[in-house]
Structure formats: structure tokens, C-alpha cells
Design a protein around this motif. Structure first.
Motif: not given
Length: 267
Positions: A259, A263, A267
Motif C-alpha cells: 500500500r 501511494a 500517485t
């Protein structure tokens, strides 16, 4: 303001193919720096010789789970667990931070059909291989010195790999939150107390009250207990507790790594 990074077109590799490719990449990078691996192996050997053998001359024996064992045989499995711990920690912190923040290696990897999951799994496996190589060599030293007293010791290497998996995953997850090299002072702040106070050189019964409870909840202590029970043959239910603890720790670390990389890189 965040921008979505377009994924490249192309046929994705299978999980095993991606894992093999990225682990091979690490091997090719490190094969010329093989001397680095000597430090991870020699450090626990020196501790064993200086404390396990040297100080052991002043101590007749220790009782562990109802079994009487020489002091060197008490310390050696702790050094086995510590070697897996150190190998996994060093590879999953300093090396991962450099690749993530400075070398931008992971950004380059994501320009291919590989995914953040592939990156996380391959780095954790590489950390396991590094820590496992230290542990395998150290286990041979223990065998040569007569510090292995049970056939349960055949499971000591898988146990060391489990320790490496747990610490590789968690340390890599924590590294994704670091922003500068100064943050690595915190790594030392955690590494040294774990090494010294995880029943590595003295039994847990030397501690009382809340301090003993805190130590028993630490991950390296679970690894030390697991390796010590296997090499001495004094296996108990604590071994099952340690295995479940380390598996859960590694699984949570792997989930957080995936995760966090999503991130940071997508992004």
C-alpha cells in the motif's frame, strides 16, 4: 496535487517470473560486493566466541525449559536468530531507502509491466536470502562446535528464514515512511536494545514484572526462543506461538509495503 502515472502496455509477467527477475537483478548487483556478506556472518561468530565461549568459561550451565545446557549452547541459537534479524534489517532499510529515494530504481521498474507487489515480494525475498545465508553459515559453525543437541535443529534454518521474512517485511514498510538518512538513527535506537534484551545472553527469568512482559512481546525474542528450542530440543508450545507471531508480523508488513509503494509511486 497528485498525478496518475499511466501504466505501460505489454504482457505482464507471472508472479514467479517477476520475483525471479528482480531477485536475479539484486544478485547481479551484489555478487561483486560479496565481502559485505562476510560482516553479517562474522559478527554473530565473534559474539559467540567472545561471550558464548569466553564468558561461558565462568558459567557452568543454564537451565532452559527444564533442560540443562552449556552457556555457549544457550547463546548460539540467539546469535542464529540475530544473524537473520540483522541481515534482513540492513537490506530492507538502507538498501531499500537508497533505491526508493535516490536511485529511483522502483520508478524505473514500474515503467515495465511489473507492479508494486512484485517489488515488495522480491525485496522481501532478497532480504530473506541474505539473512538466510548468514544463518545457514552460522548453523554450520554451531554444528562444527558441537552446539546442536537435537534433530529439531533441522528446522532451525526454516525458522531463521521465517525471522528474516518477518523483519524484512516490517523494516521495508517502516523505510517507506523515512524521509532522510538521519531517520536511520532511529533504526539503531531500536536494533541495539532488541539485540541486547531479547534473552540473547541471559534467560528471560532474569527480568520481572512489566519489563519481562514487554520483552516477551518483542519480535526478536520470539525468534530467539524459537531457534533456542529447536537447537536444544526443548520444544514447547512457545514454539507455536513464535511461528504464528512471526507469520502474522510478516503478512502485515507485506500488506503495508504494498500500500505504501502504491501511494508513493503510483500517485
Amino acid at each position: 496535487m497528485s498525478l496518475s502515472v499511466p501504466r505501460p502496455s505489454g504482457s505482464p509477467l507471472t508472479g514467479s517470473q517477476a520475483l525471479r527477475l528482480l531477485v536475479l537483478r539484486n544478485y547481479l548487483v551484489f555478487r561483486r560486493a560479496w565481502k559485505i556478506f562476510l560482516t553479517g556472518f562474522l559478527e554473530p561468530v565473534f559474539y559467540l566466541l567472545s561471550i558464548g565461549i569466553g564468558v561461558g568459561q565462568l558459567i557452568d550451565s543454564f537451565e532452559f525449559n527444564g533442560e540443562t545446557v552449556p552457556y555457549a549452547a544457550f547463546v548460539a541459537p540467539a546469535m542464529l536468530a540475530a544473524s537473520a534479524f540483522n541481515g534482513a534489517l540492513l537490506d530492507s532499510t538502507y538498501n531499500v531507502f537508497f533505491k526508493l529515494k535516490y536511485d529511483k530504481l522502483y520508478d524505473q521498474i514500474l515503467a515495465t509491466p511489473l507492479t508494486t507487489g512484485d517489488i515488495a515480494r522480491s525485496e522481501i525475498v532478497w532480504g530473506q536470502l541474505r539473512g538466510g545465508s548468514y544463518s545457514a553459515a552460522f548453523l554450520l559453525v554451531m554444528l562444527a562446535m558441537g552446539l546442536v543437541d537435537s534433530w529439531w535443529a533441522l528446522l532451525a534454518l526454516p525458522a531463521a528464514l521465517l525471522i528474516g521474512f518477518a523483519f524484512s517485511a516490517v523494516c521495508m514498510a517502516l523505510t517507506t515512511f523515512m524521509t532522510s538518512w538521519q531517520d536511520f538513527d532511529k533504526v539503531t535506537l531500536v536494533q541495539v536494545p532488541l539485540f541486547l534484551f531479547s534473552a540473547t545472553f541471559f534467560p528471560i527469568t532474569a527480568l520481572d514484572g512489566w519489563l519481562r512482559w514487554v520483552v516477551e512481546c518483542t519480535p526478536l525474542y520470539r525468534g530467539v526462543v524459537l531457534c533456542r528450542e529447536l537447537t536444544t530440543g526443548a520444544v514447547s508450545w512457545a514454539s507455536v506461538v513464535s511461528v504464528v507471531y512471526l507469520v502474522a508480523m510478516g503478512a502485515v508488513g507485506l500488506l503495508v509495503v504494498r500500500r505504501r509503494l502504491d501511494a508513493l509511486l503510483l500517485t
